[in-house]
Design an enzyme around this catalytic site. Sequence first.
Site, mmCIF file in Angstrom:
data_model
loop_
_atom_site.group_PDB
_atom_site.id
_atom_site.type_symbol
_atom_site.label_atom_id
_atom_site.label_comp_id
_atom_site.label_asym_id
_atom_site.label_seq_id
_atom_site.Cartn_x
_atom_site.Cartn_y
_atom_site.Cartn_z
ATOM 1 N N LYS A 179 7.552 -1.889 11.327
ATOM 2 C CA LYS A 179 6.795 -0.639 11.429
ATOM 3 C C LYS A 179 7.020 0.199 10.172
ATOM 4 C CE LYS A 179 7.033 0.077 16.450
ATOM 5 N NZ LYS A 179 5.582 0.049 16.727
ATOM 6 N N ARG B 92 4.896 -6.998 25.359
ATOM 7 C CA ARG B 92 4.169 -7.909 26.258
ATOM 8 C C ARG B 92 4.890 -9.246 26.388
ATOM 9 N NH1 ARG B 92 -1.148 -7.386 22.702
ATOM 10 N NH2 ARG B 92 -0.160 -5.387 22.313
#
Length: 498
Positions: free
Chosen positions: A280, A354
Site C-alpha cells: 500500500k 477475502r
Amino acid sequence: MEINVRKGDLGGEECDVLIVGEFQSEKKLELSGDTEVLNEELEGQLKSAAEEQGFLGKPGEMVFLRTQGMITPKRVLLVGLGKIEDLTTEVVRVVAAQAFNSIKRFKIKSVATSLHGEDIEDLNVRDLARATVEGVLLSKYEFAQYKKPTKFSIQSFDLILSNGRAASAARKGVEEGELYAAGTMFTRDLVNTPPNHMAPEDLVNVAKDLSKGKSTIKVRVFEKERLERMGAGGILSVAQASKHAPYLVHMTYTPKASTRKSVAIVGKGVTFDSGGLSLKPPGSMTTMKCDMAGAATVLGLFSVIDELAPRTVVHGIFAAVENMPSGDALRPGDVIKMMNKKTVEVLNTDAEGRLILADALVYAEKQKPDSILDLATLTGACVVALGEEITGVMSSDPVLANKVLVAASNAGEKMWELPLEKNYKKLLKSDIADVKNIGGRYGGALTAGLFLQEFVEKTPWAHLDIAGPNFAERVINAYNPKGATGHGVRTLIEFLKK
Ligand code: BES
Ligand code: ZN
Ligand code: ZN
C-alpha cells in the site's frame, strides 16, 4: 459512573447538572411540559436565557444556566431535540451524547436528565433509555492506554421519569444500554490498540481470556501445523511473510437451556495490512491496524454474550494474521489451494481479507449453523460506494439480509444492501485457477462479496463490509469520537436478541 432510574420532579432533583430537552419551535421559542414548569420555578429565567442566545430547540443547540438556589439542581442544561415528528431513538442517542460532551470535563459529581421522548407514543421507554445510556457511555469513551486519561469526576447519572409506571421498562433499557456500550467499547479498545501490541497471538489471548471462568463459552485455537493439515491455504499464504504465526479461532457460546438453533459469526482479523508485496502507499497504510475490526467485533459480542444470554448457539470464528512483505511473501501470480480445495490465482496480495475469510467461511459451514454472518474491513471500494458511515450488506438470502438490516436499524447503525450480481462472476474468472482474487476496476465491493460466495455452499449467509464505518478518521457524531467506532457490535447483539 452509576446510572439510576426513578420517578421524580425535575426542579426538586439534587444534582450538579439537570439536562432537559425541548422540541424545535417554528419561529418564536415556546416551552412545553417539563421545561415550562421548570421555567416557572426559575421565574422565567430559563426562557429569557434561551431567547437571549437564539435557542429554538434545533438539534445540537444548548443553553446553560446557573440556578442560584431557585430550584434544587445547581445548573440546568437545556438541549434542542429538533422537530417533534423527527424524534427517533438515534436522535435521543446523539442528543444525550452532545449534552454529556458539553459537561464531561466539568468538576461535577452528579447529573440528572429527563427522558427525552418519554411522552411520545410511537417510541417506547425501554428503547429511549437504552439509546440515552449508549449515547452517554459511548461519548465518554476514550482510548488512553498510551497517554494520560482525561480527568472525569461525574459519579452518578440519573434518568428522571415523569411516569413512575415506566420505571421497570426504563431500568431494562439502562441495563441493555450498558451492555451494548460495553461490547462496543471492548471492540473499540482492540481496534485502537496499535499493531505492535495487537498481533495475531494477542487476538487469540483475548479470545481465551473471554472464556475463562465462563461455562457457556469454549474456545478452540487452530495453530499453523493444524491449519496446514486442514488445507487452509488462504490463511497460511497471507501470513507467510510475517514473523507472527497465523491462527484460526473458534469460540462457541452454548446457552444454558438446550436449543437446536445456531448461527456462525465470522470476522476478518488482519492485525496489520501493509498490502504485502502489492504494498500500500504510505497514506493508505496508517490506519491499517483497523483491519482486524471484523474479529474485534466478534470478540466484542463475546465479551457480553454470557450476560446477553441469547437462546441460540453462537459460533464466533475469526482468522488472525498479519499481511507483510518479505523474501518469503506471497507473490502476485501465485496459485494457492483453499480449505474447500478450490484454487485461487492471487493477482493482488492486498486483496488478502477475502483469502483468509474464504477458509474461515468453509470452516464455519462445517459447523452446520442455520446461518452465517461475516464482518470484514474488506474493500476500499465499499467506502467509495457508501461513504465512511455505512456498511455494505451482501447476502445470498433475502430473509437473512432483511433480518440484518432491521437489526442494524434498531441498533442505530447504518447499513445498506448491495447486490451479489451473478453477471459479475465472470470478472473473477482466472486463466489458470478456479478463481482469481480480484475483479476488474469497477464494483470492487461486489466482486469481493462474490469471491466470498464461492466458499459458502448452501447455508444462508450475509457479508458485512465494514471498511468505512469501523474506523473514524474524523469525528462522525457526538458518540463516535475519532478512531475505532465498534460499529457492528450493537447490530450483532440486536440480531441475536431476535
Ligand atoms: N483492508 C483493505 C480494505 C480497507 C480499505 C479497509 C480502507 C479499511 C479502509 C483490504 O485488504 C484491501 O486492501 N482491499 C483492496 C482490494 C483490492 C486490491 C482489490 C482495496 O480495497 O483497495
Ligand atoms: Zn489489503
Ligand atoms: Zn485488508
